[in-house]
Design a protein around this motif. Sequence first.
Motif, PDB file in Angstrom:
ATOM      1  N   LEU A 125       0.841  -1.186   0.000  1.00  0.00           N
ATOM      2  CA  LEU A 125       0.000   0.000   0.000  1.00  0.00           C
ATOM      3  C   LEU A 125       0.883   1.245   0.000  1.00  0.00           C
ATOM      4  O   LEU A 125       1.947   1.254   0.637  1.00  0.00           O
ATOM      5  N   PRO A 126       0.465   2.312  -0.694  1.00  0.00           N
ATOM      6  CA  PRO A 126       1.297   3.528  -0.796  1.00  0.00           C
ATOM      7  C   PRO A 126       1.216   4.390   0.462  1.00  0.00           C
ATOM      8  O   PRO A 126       0.846   5.566   0.407  1.00  0.00           O
ATOM      9  N   ALA A 127       1.558   3.803   1.587  1.00  0.00           N
ATOM     10  CA  ALA A 127       1.490   4.518   2.854  1.00  0.00           C
ATOM     11  C   ALA A 127       2.672   5.463   2.997  1.00  0.00           C
ATOM     12  O   ALA A 127       3.710   5.312   2.343  1.00  0.00           O
ATOM     13  N   THR A 128       2.526   6.444   3.878  1.00  0.00           N
ATOM     14  CA  THR A 128       3.615   7.362   4.194  1.00  0.00           C
ATOM     15  C   THR A 128       4.661   6.614   5.005  1.00  0.00           C
ATOM     16  O   THR A 128       4.354   6.053   6.064  1.00  0.00           O
ATOM     17  N   THR A 129       5.863   6.568   4.520  1.00  0.00           N
ATOM     18  CA  THR A 129       6.912   5.810   5.210  1.00  0.00           C
ATOM     19  C   THR A 129       7.719   6.732   6.138  1.00  0.00           C
ATOM     20  O   THR A 129       7.783   7.943   5.910  1.00  0.00           O
TER      21      THR A 129
END
Length: 735
Positions: A125-129
């Motif tokens: 998922l393109p979560a904030t890393t």
Amino acid sequence: MSFPRQQARTQRFTIGVPRAFQVSPDGRRVAFLRGRDGADTATCLWIHEAEGSGTAAVIADPRTLGADDEDLPPEERARRERLRESGGGIVSYTVDEAFTRAVFTLSGRLFYVDLVGDDTAPRELPATTPVVDPRISPAGDRVAYVSGGAVRVIDVSGAEPDHGDRVVAEPDGPDVTWGLAELVAAEEMGRYRGFWWAPDGSSLAAARVDESDVNTWYVSDPGRPGQEPASLRYPPAGGTNADVRLAVFPVGPAGRRGPGERPEPVWVEWDREALPYLATVGWTTGPDGTPTLVFTAQSRDQRTLELFSADPATGLVAGARTETDDVWVELMPGVPAHTRSGELVWIGREAGGERRVYVGNRPVSPADVYVRGVVDVDGDRVLYSGSPPERPGDVSLWLVELDTGLSAPVEVPGHGRTGSDADAHGGLRSGRLRGDTLVVQHRSMEFTGVRTVVLRGAGTETRRSHSEIESLAEAPDLPEPRVEFWRAGERRIPSALVLPSWYRGEQHPLPVLVAPYGGPHAQRVLNARGAYLTAQWYAEQGFAVLIADGRGTPGLGVEWEQSVHLDLAGPVLEDQVAALEDAAERFDCLDLSRVGIHGWSFGGYLSALAVLRRPDVFHAAVAGAPVIDWTLYDTHYTERYLGTPEGEPGAYERSSLLAEAAKLERPLMMIHGLADDNVAFAHTQRMSSALMAAGRPHTVLPLSGVTHSPSDPTVAENLMLLQVEFLKESLRGEG
């Protein structure tokens, strides 16, 4: 391969052992973590079919996802240090209520995997890393996680841009974080989380932690002089704790809010001055299906623990139960919990009695069982763990059927001496219960390693079926532990003596190696082979290894645990001496003119204490990561036993080792990781300085880059070899 190397490479033979079980609502499927073999540190997520073939299949393998554990965010490293998690790969995961989807993180990236259907390939998922501690919603449609000290929510579906990744709560100051447990909560209170989904997924409860008034400590690595020291907020005894608040945030699909719009917090207020420690947080559902927030808060002196319920819409709080004790109230695992009908499951004690499991106001555990915690509540069944009377080395499981009133210890088919009392209770058992399925892990003196059994029909006297989840852990290259158990002295101290496999009584007497932990919350005399592997290796080197659980250790009762109140030195040392003297009377193979002692953490403190105060008994010591000055250890642990330095200065004087440095007349080796953020290296450094000022020779072994629990295989292996060499050399001149 040598045993020290094998033990280090296999992380004490834990790699390959199935763990972290989750059970589907119908009990037919069990998720768990395990490597592919006994040395595979890339832990995978597996699914076991409890019926039919009873097979297990890999659902997610970190090697196929292009992620490794070399790039962990600092928050995740700190979380794993608190959990003593030394593994790699997928080290934790969560599943939704229906067991249809799981989420996990690898190298700060967020992944999910569908557990049903034909397409079960993991997806990112393109979560904030970096992503820390992701937790899926009960419906499985969203994931909450922490990044940069902020709690965020992301949708699993791609209906919104970037899956609707948005902020729920973010820091409002440089020393503020949301959604993460503060140091004392994770290290001492057993609370490793900082946010919690409501059962219907409509809201999130989150903890706000403000550490701006907490002491700043610095951890440096002298081996890397160009690297800036790492700073951490550490509250020493008597110091200022983090300010912890609790709020509820309404959360919904991203499309219901405008861009950048954030939910307003509903603050949950209680008397935080009187009850500053936020111990547990969770949710329950009322008869009408409305979620209610439940939490416990503890006083600074830990003599009061109060259970609260709160309306998530208004934040209004009501007291539900209060537990008090003149010494301290122990935080017990697994409670509060609630049955399907909404009754409270609690562990408490009546004045002067032992702890018992209560459902509502009625006790459901026997009065003579030492209760260790509630394991699971499934509908109207309660699974709890405890030790039978007079057998503190066993940890059994009891299943309580509230609708029938039946309560019985859990028996595992096919293990141990079938039909015997030892099979019904013996060894160490842990488990999970859901959907009429019971997962039991069993350790015993009857076999090596861990056996995992999945029982279908958990509530019936005759189990409908059972299957096993295989352990892939390596077998230790070591003789079977040769252990003698007994209760020593007038206080009947639980004791074990480990002898060399090759030793026969007609040979010369053996030097003794006392190997305690000896302090609160840790028990070493256990009825499981795995508890004695290291001791057996030391025995094979020519020692008789003595292990004793004196006053302060768990397993016997509240009075036994609380007998170290205001003195962490005197009672624990007295009991080690008493166990040693009793062992010498029982076994004529012990050479009391050559006695060494070694231990780690509290055991390291006890080892240094032994040669300082009783050089007539102990002739050499190895102290690993020892607490030397209790004013340098954290608030929640230290003040529970000693009070505050201002309020009980005598307790700190009795328990400190610094003032006794000039008494040292025996060989002492201190081992300490320079990156230890639990027991800071300052303990060993100050002791070494005091010994130097007193002109007392000693040895210090600093470990560059090592935390409280050495995990590097080379370091772990060589530590064992160096300790043996030091002890042999130090005791050679004795006798």
